[in-house]
Write a protein that holds these residues in place. Structure first.
Motif, PDB file in Angstrom:
ATOM      1  N   ALA A 174       0.829  -1.208   0.000  1.00  0.00           N
ATOM      2  CA  ALA A 174       0.000   0.000   0.000  1.00  0.00           C
ATOM      3  C   ALA A 174       0.866   1.261   0.000  1.00  0.00           C
ATOM      4  O   ALA A 174       0.556   2.238  -0.696  1.00  0.00           O
ATOM      5  N   ILE A 175       1.947   1.243   0.749  1.00  0.00           N
ATOM      6  CA  ILE A 175       2.864   2.388   0.794  1.00  0.00           C
ATOM      7  C   ILE A 175       3.519   2.579  -0.570  1.00  0.00           C
ATOM      8  O   ILE A 175       3.644   3.704  -1.059  1.00  0.00           O
ATOM      9  N   SER A 176       3.923   1.491  -1.190  1.00  0.00           N
ATOM     10  CA  SER A 176       4.506   1.573  -2.534  1.00  0.00           C
ATOM     11  C   SER A 176       3.524   2.196  -3.511  1.00  0.00           C
ATOM     12  O   SER A 176       3.895   3.078  -4.301  1.00  0.00           O
ATOM     13  N   GLU A 177       2.281   1.785  -3.437  1.00  0.00           N
ATOM     14  CA  GLU A 177       1.236   2.332  -4.324  1.00  0.00           C
ATOM     15  C   GLU A 177       1.033   3.822  -4.071  1.00  0.00           C
ATOM     16  O   GLU A 177       0.998   4.628  -4.998  1.00  0.00           O
ATOM     17  N   THR A 178       0.945   4.203  -2.815  1.00  0.00           N
ATOM     18  CA  THR A 178       0.732   5.609  -2.452  1.00  0.00           C
ATOM     19  C   THR A 178       1.845   6.509  -2.970  1.00  0.00           C
ATOM     20  O   THR A 178       1.596   7.608  -3.454  1.00  0.00           O
ATOM     21  N   HIS A 179       3.090   6.046  -2.880  1.00  0.00           N
ATOM     22  CA  HIS A 179       4.241   6.871  -3.235  1.00  0.00           C
ATOM     23  C   HIS A 179       4.723   6.669  -4.670  1.00  0.00           C
ATOM     24  O   HIS A 179       5.668   7.340  -5.104  1.00  0.00           O
ATOM     25  N   GLY A 180       4.107   5.735  -5.388  1.00  0.00           N
ATOM     26  CA  GLY A 180       4.511   5.521  -6.775  1.00  0.00           C
ATOM     27  C   GLY A 180       5.894   4.917  -6.925  1.00  0.00           C
ATOM     28  O   GLY A 180       6.588   5.165  -7.902  1.00  0.00           O
ATOM     29  N   ILE A 181       6.300   4.131  -5.941  1.00  0.00           N
ATOM     30  CA  ILE A 181       7.586   3.434  -6.010  1.00  0.00           C
ATOM     31  C   ILE A 181       7.296   1.958  -5.779  1.00  0.00           C
ATOM     32  O   ILE A 181       6.820   1.574  -4.721  1.00  0.00           O
ATOM     33  N   SER A 182       7.561   1.156  -6.782  1.00  0.00           N
ATOM     34  CA  SER A 182       7.233  -0.260  -6.654  1.00  0.00           C
ATOM     35  C   SER A 182       8.457  -1.123  -6.897  1.00  0.00           C
ATOM     36  O   SER A 182       9.312  -0.807  -7.721  1.00  0.00           O
ATOM     37  N   PHE A 183       8.543  -2.198  -6.144  1.00  0.00           N
ATOM     38  CA  PHE A 183       9.600  -3.180  -6.311  1.00  0.00           C
ATOM     39  C   PHE A 183       9.093  -4.227  -7.292  1.00  0.00           C
ATOM     40  O   PHE A 183       7.915  -4.578  -7.289  1.00  0.00           O
ATOM     41  N   VAL A 184       9.981  -4.700  -8.146  1.00  0.00           N
ATOM     42  CA  VAL A 184       9.607  -5.656  -9.184  1.00  0.00           C
ATOM     43  C   VAL A 184      10.581  -6.822  -9.146  1.00  0.00           C
ATOM     44  O   VAL A 184      11.647  -6.737  -8.542  1.00  0.00           O
ATOM     45  N   LEU A 185      10.198  -7.907  -9.776  1.00  0.00           N
ATOM     46  CA  LEU A 185      11.077  -9.071  -9.867  1.00  0.00           C
ATOM     47  C   LEU A 185      11.637  -9.149 -11.281  1.00  0.00           C
ATOM     48  O   LEU A 185      10.881  -9.215 -12.237  1.00  0.00           O
ATOM     49  N   ASP A 186      12.958  -9.138 -11.401  1.00  0.00           N
ATOM     50  CA  ASP A 186      13.560  -9.330 -12.706  1.00  0.00           C
ATOM     51  C   ASP A 186      13.987 -10.794 -12.820  1.00  0.00           C
ATOM     52  O   ASP A 186      13.758 -11.593 -11.908  1.00  0.00           O
ATOM     53  N   ALA A 187      14.607 -11.156 -13.920  1.00  0.00           N
ATOM     54  CA  ALA A 187      14.990 -12.550 -14.151  1.00  0.00           C
ATOM     55  C   ALA A 187      15.932 -13.057 -13.058  1.00  0.00           C
ATOM     56  O   ALA A 187      15.818 -14.198 -12.600  1.00  0.00           O
ATOM     57  N   GLU A 188      16.850 -12.203 -12.614  1.00  0.00           N
ATOM     58  CA  GLU A 188      17.789 -12.602 -11.565  1.00  0.00           C
ATOM     59  C   GLU A 188      17.061 -12.887 -10.254  1.00  0.00           C
ATOM     60  O   GLU A 188      17.353 -13.853  -9.556  1.00  0.00           O
ATOM     61  N   GLU A 189      16.101 -12.040  -9.922  1.00  0.00           N
ATOM     62  CA  GLU A 189      15.320 -12.250  -8.694  1.00  0.00           C
ATOM     63  C   GLU A 189      14.500 -13.540  -8.793  1.00  0.00           C
ATOM     64  O   GLU A 189      14.422 -14.306  -7.838  1.00  0.00           O
ATOM     65  N   ARG A 190      13.874 -13.765  -9.945  1.00  0.00           N
ATOM     66  CA  ARG A 190      13.037 -14.958 -10.129  1.00  0.00           C
ATOM     67  C   ARG A 190      13.859 -16.241 -10.053  1.00  0.00           C
ATOM     68  O   ARG A 190      13.321 -17.305  -9.775  1.00  0.00           O
TER      69      ARG A 190
END
Length: 183
Positions: free
Chosen positions: A141-157
């Motif tokens: 919810a905080i990420s959504e509010t502030h427009g900063i989101s963490f994502v999973l790239d190929a290395e993370e997956r």
């Protein structure tokens, strides 16, 4: 978010932060790096935020919807991915990270220090709230509010399942489809 275009300039004053100093005492990030605030949205009327950070593991892939980011490598060597481009940045390098493009960075050497800035300012408000959140749902919810989101790239997956689940929990990222039911 503070509006950098409608700031009350008459209330701003110039200031200096001593070497090794911070206007907010510094904060410890999830990566255990210490972030020393040199400028915040509050101190600049929303114009920018600037931090000196001793980089360790770096940040997981993330996207800023509203802020451009710049990095100056003070010492050491920084590895960075901006979208599909990868860079090996030695001390003295500058990198520009446009908003709305996924990026991540990490230390390639133990003594890596960077100066990170965002414009407009306010990323420290997100960091403080995200660090204080206790559940993945709060962090999302905080990420959504502030427009900063963490994502999973190929290395993370490609991380082992346990590490991937922990990374998702810490940063409020939804597990990839199929992992919810995995043993």
């Amino acid at each position: 978010m503070v509006d950098a275009h409608n700031r009350p300039d008459e209330t701003l004053r110039g200031y200096m932060v001593e070497p090794g100093g911070s206007i907010n005492g510094g904060i410890e990030l999830r990566t255990k790096a210490i972030s020393l605030a040199k400028a915040t949205a509050q101190s600049t009327g929303g114009a920018m935020s600037v931090f000196e950070i001793g980089v360790r593991r770096g940040r997981p892939p993330h996207v800023h919807q509203h802020q451009d980011e710049g990095l100056y490598v003070i010492s050491g060597r920084l590895g960075i991915r901006i979208g599909e481009d990868a860079f090996d940045a030695p001390a003295g390098s500058f990198l520009f990270l446009p908003k709305q493009i996924s990026h991540r960075f990490w230390a390639e050497e133990d003594d890596t220090r960077i100066l990170l800035f965002t414009t407009p300012g306010g990323v420290e408000i997100f960091e403080g709230a995200h660090l204080a959140a206790e559940t993945p749902e709060e962090r999302a919810a905080i990420s959504e509010t502030h427009g900063i989101s963490f994502v999973l790239d190929a290395e993370e997956r490609a991380l082992p399942r346990e590490a991937l689940v922990e990374r998702c929990r810490l940063y409020g990222i939804s597990l990839p489809e199929g992992l919810d039911d995995a043993p």
